[in-house]
Scaffold this motif. Structure first.
Motif, PDB file in Angstrom:
ATOM      1  N   UNK A  66      -4.994  16.225  70.279  1.00 20.50           N
ATOM      2  CA  UNK A  66      -5.881  15.320  71.010  1.00 20.50           C
ATOM      3  C   UNK A  66      -7.307  15.852  70.938  1.00 20.50           C
ATOM      4  N   UNK A  67      -8.211  15.035  70.430  1.00 23.85           N
ATOM      5  CA  UNK A  67      -9.632  15.387  70.382  1.00 23.85           C
ATOM      6  C   UNK A  67     -10.423  14.205  70.933  1.00 23.85           C
ATOM      7  N   UNK A  68     -11.723  14.373  71.109  1.00 26.39           N
ATOM      8  CA  UNK A  68     -12.500  13.263  71.638  1.00 26.39           C
ATOM      9  C   UNK A  68     -13.991  13.487  71.571  1.00 26.39           C
ATOM     10  N   UNK A  69     -14.708  12.417  71.819  1.00 24.51           N
ATOM     11  CA  UNK A  69     -16.170  12.446  71.841  1.00 24.51           C
ATOM     12  C   UNK A  69     -16.643  12.042  73.230  1.00 24.51           C
ATOM     13  N   UNK A  70     -17.388  12.915  73.882  1.00 22.04           N
ATOM     14  CA  UNK A  70     -17.886  12.658  75.225  1.00 22.04           C
ATOM     15  C   UNK A  70     -19.141  11.796  75.178  1.00 22.04           C
ATOM     16  N   UNK A  71     -19.220  10.811  76.097  1.00 19.26           N
ATOM     17  CA  UNK A  71     -20.370   9.920  76.148  1.00 19.26           C
ATOM     18  C   UNK A  71     -20.832   9.744  77.588  1.00 19.26           C
ATOM     19  N   UNK A  72     -22.139   9.762  77.845  1.00 16.49           N
ATOM     20  CA  UNK A  72     -22.639   9.466  79.184  1.00 16.49           C
ATOM     21  C   UNK A  72     -22.420   7.998  79.510  1.00 16.49           C
ATOM     22  N   UNK A  73     -22.366   7.684  80.791  1.00 25.52           N
ATOM     23  CA  UNK A  73     -22.072   6.312  81.221  1.00 25.52           C
ATOM     24  C   UNK A  73     -23.037   5.313  80.603  1.00 25.52           C
ATOM     25  N   UNK A  74     -24.315   5.685  80.537  1.00 26.91           N
ATOM     26  CA  UNK A  74     -25.355   4.750  80.114  1.00 26.91           C
ATOM     27  C   UNK A  74     -25.147   4.240  78.680  1.00 26.91           C
ATOM     28  N   UNK A  75     -24.518   5.051  77.827  1.00 27.81           N
ATOM     29  CA  UNK A  75     -24.346   4.652  76.426  1.00 27.81           C
ATOM     30  C   UNK A  75     -22.895   4.375  76.042  1.00 27.81           C
ATOM     31  N   UNK A  76     -21.974   4.605  76.971  1.00 29.09           N
ATOM     32  CA  UNK A  76     -20.547   4.489  76.658  1.00 29.09           C
ATOM     33  C   UNK A  76     -20.162   3.056  76.273  1.00 29.09           C
ATOM     34  N   UNK A  77     -20.620   2.092  77.061  1.00 32.41           N
ATOM     35  CA  UNK A  77     -20.226   0.708  76.779  1.00 32.41           C
ATOM     36  C   UNK A  77     -20.702   0.259  75.398  1.00 32.41           C
ATOM     37  N   UNK A  78     -21.951   0.552  75.082  1.00 29.65           N
ATOM     38  CA  UNK A  78     -22.491   0.124  73.788  1.00 29.65           C
ATOM     39  C   UNK A  78     -21.706   0.751  72.641  1.00 29.65           C
ATOM     40  N   UNK A  79     -21.375   2.019  72.772  1.00 32.74           N
ATOM     41  CA  UNK A  79     -20.589   2.703  71.743  1.00 32.74           C
ATOM     42  C   UNK A  79     -19.222   2.037  71.591  1.00 32.74           C
ATOM     43  N   UNK A  80     -18.576   1.747  72.711  1.00 30.50           N
ATOM     44  CA  UNK A  80     -17.263   1.110  72.678  1.00 30.50           C
ATOM     45  C   UNK A  80     -17.336  -0.261  72.009  1.00 30.50           C
ATOM     46  N   UNK A  81     -18.317  -1.074  72.404  1.00 29.99           N
ATOM     47  CA  UNK A  81     -18.429  -2.425  71.873  1.00 29.99           C
ATOM     48  C   UNK A  81     -18.681  -2.418  70.367  1.00 29.99           C
ATOM     49  N   UNK A  82     -19.536  -1.524  69.910  1.00 30.59           N
ATOM     50  CA  UNK A  82     -19.844  -1.450  68.477  1.00 30.59           C
ATOM     51  C   UNK A  82     -18.615  -1.030  67.676  1.00 30.59           C
ATOM     52  N   UNK A  83     -17.966   0.035  68.114  1.00 31.78           N
ATOM     53  CA  UNK A  83     -16.802   0.552  67.387  1.00 31.78           C
ATOM     54  C   UNK A  83     -15.693  -0.487  67.295  1.00 31.78           C
ATOM     55  N   UNK A  84     -15.351  -1.089  68.422  1.00 28.91           N
ATOM     56  CA  UNK A  84     -14.216  -2.005  68.447  1.00 28.91           C
ATOM     57  C   UNK A  84     -14.530  -3.334  67.778  1.00 28.91           C
ATOM     58  N   UNK A  85     -15.726  -3.861  67.980  1.00 22.03           N
ATOM     59  CA  UNK A  85     -16.065  -5.162  67.391  1.00 22.03           C
ATOM     60  C   UNK A  85     -16.129  -5.104  65.873  1.00 22.03           C
ATOM     61  N   UNK A  86     -16.421  -3.932  65.319  1.00 19.04           N
ATOM     62  CA  UNK A  86     -16.484  -3.784  63.865  1.00 19.04           C
ATOM     63  C   UNK A  86     -15.147  -3.406  63.244  1.00 19.04           C
ATOM     64  N   UNK A  87     -14.117  -3.292  64.072  1.00 16.10           N
ATOM     65  CA  UNK A  87     -12.799  -2.940  63.547  1.00 16.10           C
ATOM     66  C   UNK A  87     -12.703  -1.511  63.073  1.00 16.10           C
ATOM     67  N   UNK A  88     -13.548  -0.646  63.586  1.00 21.82           N
ATOM     68  CA  UNK A  88     -13.534   0.763  63.188  1.00 21.82           C
ATOM     69  C   UNK A  88     -12.274   1.452  63.696  1.00 21.82           C
ATOM     70  N   UNK A  89     -11.698   2.334  62.867  1.00 24.16           N
ATOM     71  CA  UNK A  89     -10.534   3.099  63.290  1.00 24.16           C
ATOM     72  C   UNK A  89     -10.893   4.551  63.599  1.00 24.16           C
ATOM     73  N   UNK A  90     -12.171   4.816  63.839  1.00 22.77           N
ATOM     74  CA  UNK A  90     -12.613   6.178  64.157  1.00 22.77           C
ATOM     75  C   UNK A  90     -11.908   6.702  65.393  1.00 22.77           C
ATOM     76  N   UNK A  91     -11.780   5.854  66.400  1.00 26.23           N
ATOM     77  CA  UNK A  91     -11.146   6.250  67.653  1.00 26.23           C
ATOM     78  C   UNK A  91      -9.807   5.537  67.810  1.00 26.23           C
ATOM     79  N   UNK A  92      -8.790   6.313  68.125  1.00 24.47           N
ATOM     80  CA  UNK A  92      -7.463   5.747  68.359  1.00 24.47           C
ATOM     81  C   UNK A  92      -7.313   5.274  69.794  1.00 24.47           C
ATOM     82  N   UNK A  93      -7.979   5.971  70.686  1.00 28.97           N
ATOM     83  CA  UNK A  93      -7.861   5.725  72.118  1.00 28.97           C
ATOM     84  C   UNK A  93      -9.263   5.538  72.698  1.00 28.97           C
ATOM     85  N   UNK A  94      -9.396   4.603  73.599  1.00 26.34           N
ATOM     86  CA  UNK A  94     -10.698   4.281  74.184  1.00 26.34           C
ATOM     87  C   UNK A  94     -10.608   4.407  75.701  1.00 26.34           C
TER      88      UNK A  94
END
Length: 433
Positions: A66-94
């Motif tokens: 298990x590994x992960x990338x830490x994100x502050x609250x202010x930028x977390x949503x934008x990161x999530x939306x970009x990754x998932x909307x583009x179909x990226x498989x970089x992250x297995x768990x959100x």
């Protein structure tokens, strides 16, 4: 080999059986090794539970790395939306704030756990009975489960017990009493209370939302902004404007620079003794007891206007539909529901707990005093309600619009009624009503 007639086994048959057993054992070992070789990458937050998730929890789990990338609250949503909307498989768990969770579920970006389980009957069941009932509602969408809670939060009224005792003030149970306490406690050294005008979520939900929630009767599944039919109801009886007025009443008794305060500034000024009271989400207050005023804080549910109702929110963990390791990720979540992972989060300092046996344990509550607010739900007869407007796919945009108009009403750029009328018009445009 000779024995009973029914048990006669030839040497050739014995060798064949042995070879088959060896092949099966090799396959099992290969499968185990493969499981250990799988790496599950988490798009993570930067809170206590999040640090534990990729720390002690990851170390305890043996089914995958298990590994992960830490994100502050202010930028977390934008990161999530970009990754998932583009179909990226970089992250297995959100990991996601419950305010944002409907968007990935509704858009097909999150994988339904029920579908993964249906595709492999050998996968373990989720032990949801170990988790607080109020925490497991947000991860369901159209009859399917998409994830688990990792933190259960509620707005908390935190106050300096020593300052209240010195002034002979009772803990406020309504907003009139709160306003009187803010004025009585206010001084050059210590502000009477804190508002978080600089934060979209902090001000809209933590400041304005807590005032709004007790003004009209709200069904548990509703959120005070929309009803179950998506009708806009946040000012249906003038309650949205009245909530702004309540904030304006205590604005004179806030610290200097409050216009720029968000969650970190609010928690910090309370920790350092710069304010006597704050109302904010429970996970924001982690670490407040680490400052010079440790042991001097009290915690309870927020004051109310008329009805004893309070938001229960938190964070969840979902699976990326584009992940190549959905079954392995499912196994990790199933393991979490056994309870040990949540205990490790608590041991790491998390106080927004999900494991029901922790919440019910007096010893745990004594070590995590913010849990007293959940204990006070029963004492006050407080009903839990949902966070606004979590059921909307574009909840963040709706929250931003309401925040902008509430802020305009609080700082005097608009009258409260005007601010609410504009907010309703803008929200209607967003949802296409």
């Amino acid at each position: 080999m000779v024995g009973y007639r029914g048990n006669q086994v030839s040497r050739r048959m014995f060798m064949q059986m042995t070879a088959a057993m060896s092949a099966a054992l090799a396959a099992y070992r290969a499968g185990s090794a493969a499981a250990q070789d799988v790496t599950l990458n988490i798009l993570n937050s930067n809170t206590a539970w999040a640090n534990a998730l990729t720390g002690s929890v990851a170390e305890a789990y043996k089914g995958a790395k298990i590994v992960g990338e830490s994100n502050p609250y202010e930028s977390h949503y934008e990161k999530m939306a970009i990754e998932l909307s583009q179909g990226s498989d970089t992250f297995d768990i959100i990991t996601t704030d419950n305010l944002w969770i409907v968007q990935p579920m509704a858009n097909g970006w999150a994988a339904a756990l029920d579908d993964i389980k249906a595709g492999n009957a050998d996968l373990p069941d989720l032990q949801l009975g170990n988790l607080a009932p109020a925490s497991v509602t947000y991860q369901e969408y159209q009859g399917k489960r998409y994830g688990l809670p990792v933190a259960m939060t509620t707005p908390i009224f935190a106050y300096r017990k020593d300052l209240f005792e010195a002034k002979g003030i009772e803990v406020p149970a309504n907003w009139d009493e709160y306003r009187a306490a803010a004025e009585a406690l206010h001084s050059e050294e210590t502000a009477g209370n804190v508002l978080l005008l600089g934060g979209q979520d902090a001000h809209m939900s933590g400041d304005w939302g807590t005032r709004l929630m007790g003004m009209t009767k709200i069904a548990p599944q509703n959120d005070g902004v929309f009803d179950e039919n998506r009708n806009i109801v946040f000012n249906s009886e003038g309650q949205g404007a009245r909530a702004i007025e309540r904030l304006r009443e205590v604005l004179p008794f806030t610290p200097k620079g409050v216009e720029g305060f968000d969650y970190p500034e609010g928690s910090s000024i309370m920790q350092q003794g710069g304010a006597a009271m704050i109302i904010t989400w429970s996970d924001v207050l982690v670490g407040i007891e680490d400052g010079p005023h440790k042991g001097k804080f009290g915690y309870t549910v927020t004051p109310t206007e008329k009805f004893e109702q309070q938001m229960v929110g938190g964070w969840s963990i979902i699976l990326n539909a584009a992940s190549a390791h959905k079954e392995e990720a499912y196994r990790f979540l199933a393991w979490m529901t056994e309870g040990g992972a949540y205990e490790l989060m608590r041991e790491h300092g998390e106080s927004s707990l999900v494991l029901q046996r922790d919440i019910d344990n007096p010893e745990v509550v004594a070590k995590a005093p913010t849990l007293q607010a959940f204990q006070d739900f029963a004492r006050r007869g407080t009903a839990p309600i949902a966070i606004p407007p979590y059921r909307e796919v574009n909840a963040v945009e709706i929250q931003r619009v309401i925040y902008e108009e509430v802020l305009a009403g609080v700082n005097g750029r608009k009258e409260p009624g005007e601010a609410m009328e504009t907010a309703e018009t803008r929200v209607r445009e967003i949802i296409g009503a």
